[in-house]
Design a protein around this motif. Structure first.
Motif, PDB file in Angstrom:
ATOM      1  N   ARG A  40      70.372  62.774  26.192  1.00  0.00           N
ATOM      2  CA  ARG A  40      71.815  62.684  26.430  1.00  0.00           C
ATOM      3  C   ARG A  40      72.403  61.372  25.971  1.00  0.00           C
ATOM      4  NH1 ARG A  40      74.693  65.474  31.386  1.00  0.00           N
ATOM      5  NH2 ARG A  40      76.321  64.901  29.921  1.00  0.00           N
ATOM      6  N   SER A  41      71.588  60.299  25.941  1.00  0.00           N
ATOM      7  CA  SER A  41      72.088  58.998  25.507  1.00  0.00           C
ATOM      8  C   SER A  41      70.991  58.238  24.790  1.00  0.00           C
ATOM      9  CB  SER A  41      72.580  58.177  26.705  1.00  0.00           C
ATOM     10  OG  SER A  41      71.487  57.787  27.519  1.00  0.00           O
ATOM     11  N   GLU A  42      71.380  57.368  23.864  1.00  0.00           N
ATOM     12  CA  GLU A  42      70.388  56.558  23.163  1.00  0.00           C
ATOM     13  C   GLU A  42      69.709  55.586  24.116  1.00  0.00           C
ATOM     14  OE1 GLU A  42      71.268  54.820  19.466  1.00  0.00           O
ATOM     15  OE2 GLU A  42      72.023  56.672  18.555  1.00  0.00           O
ATOM     16  N   GLU A  43      70.430  55.156  25.165  1.00  0.00           N
ATOM     17  CA  GLU A  43      69.834  54.239  26.137  1.00  0.00           C
ATOM     18  C   GLU A  43      68.634  54.888  26.829  1.00  0.00           C
ATOM     19  OE1 GLU A  43      73.882  53.032  25.208  1.00  0.00           O
ATOM     20  OE2 GLU A  43      73.059  54.944  25.934  1.00  0.00           O
ATOM     21  N   ALA A 100      71.243  61.369  20.135  1.00  0.00           N
ATOM     22  CA  ALA A 100      71.897  61.694  21.399  1.00  0.00           C
ATOM     23  C   ALA A 100      72.908  62.821  21.217  1.00  0.00           C
ATOM     24  CB  ALA A 100      72.600  60.454  21.958  1.00  0.00           C
ATOM     25  N   ASP A 118      74.827  66.307  23.810  1.00  0.00           N
ATOM     26  CA  ASP A 118      74.956  66.982  25.095  1.00  0.00           C
ATOM     27  C   ASP A 118      74.626  68.457  24.915  1.00  0.00           C
ATOM     28  OD1 ASP A 118      75.658  68.065  27.524  1.00  0.00           O
ATOM     29  OD2 ASP A 118      77.738  67.382  27.489  1.00  0.00           O
TER      30      ASP A 118
END
Length: 244
Positions: free
Chosen positions: A40-43, A58, A60
């Motif tokens: 969902r996120s690169e983090e 990333a 959704d």
């Protein structure tokens, strides 16, 4: 090229920040694959990408536009649909339909969206390939309280079979693995309870939980040339639980 050599093959793994997804990324990277780790996120992907050299992506899974923008035109040889939502423990009488809708949206609809756009690219490239859907033993046997999760994974197995039928003409194989419980943080809140794990493990012939690597290994087998004549199967990786 040996049967477990993925050199020159780009494989997308969704749910790459999770325990099973991370194990799949690590094993693929060790086998020489060019791995795209999706989440969902690169983090959330930073740790597994730093560890393995995988490329982060990333998007959704619940957004058609997000999946299409991320995958349309992306050159892929293989896909592992590993992202998932465990939902809730509930009976059909008291289930939260909003939770049911969310679980279906991620576990089934999300995998369909990834398959839709990934397979278009795989057909365009004309190199064949393989897709593996991470399903569950809950698709093979009824588990108490798993009305949302079990339904989503049974639908995923159905999607696997139809996809295998449709994509075989392009040399693309599609299979599922159906794991038993891996004691991840997502599962421990329920399966770690004394009143749950004792009876469950007593009923399983191997009498123990699976490890993340024990699920990743069969995924790599189904992706690999060692499984070149295997398509449309749901491979139970469940310590024998579903053979009762």
């Amino acid at each position: 090229m040996t049967t477990h050599d993925f050199a020159g093959r780009t494989v997308l793994v969704t749910g790459a920040a999770g325990g099973i997804g991370g194990a799949i990324v690590r094993q693929l990277a060790a086998a020489g694959a060019d791995v795209i780790a999706a989440g969902r996120s690169e983090e959330s992907l930073a740790a597994i990408c730093a560890q393995t050299g995988a490329r982060p992506l990333a998007f959704d899974l619940q957004s058609h536009d997000s999946v299409r923008a991320a995958l349309e035109g992306l050159d892929l040889w293989g896909v592992v649909n590993c992202a998932g939502d465990g939902g809730e423990i509930a009976t059909p009488m008291d289930t939260d339909v909003d939770v049911f809708d969310r679980v279906i949206s991620i576990n089934t609809r999300g995998a369909l969206l990834v398959t839709k756009y990934a397979s278009q690219s795989m057909v365009r490239l004309g190199r064949g390939g393989a897709i593996v859907n991470v399903s569950s033993q809950a698709a093979l046997v009824a588990l108490p309280g798993h009305i949302s999760y079990g339904s989503s994974k049974a639908a995923l197995d159905g999607m696997t079979r139809v996809s295998a039928l449709e994509l075989g003409q392009y040399g693309i194989r599609v299979n599922s693995v159906n794991p038993t419980v891996v004691m991840t943080p997502m599962s421990a809140w329920y399966w770690g309870r004394d009143d749950v794990q004792g009876p469950f493990l007593d009923a399983m012939p191997l009498h123990r939980w699976a490890t993340e690597d024990e699920i990743a290994g069969p995924v790599l087998f189904l992706l690999s040339d060692a499984a070149s004549m295997v398509t449309g199967v749901a491979l139970a990786v469940d310590g024998g639980y579903s053979c009762r």
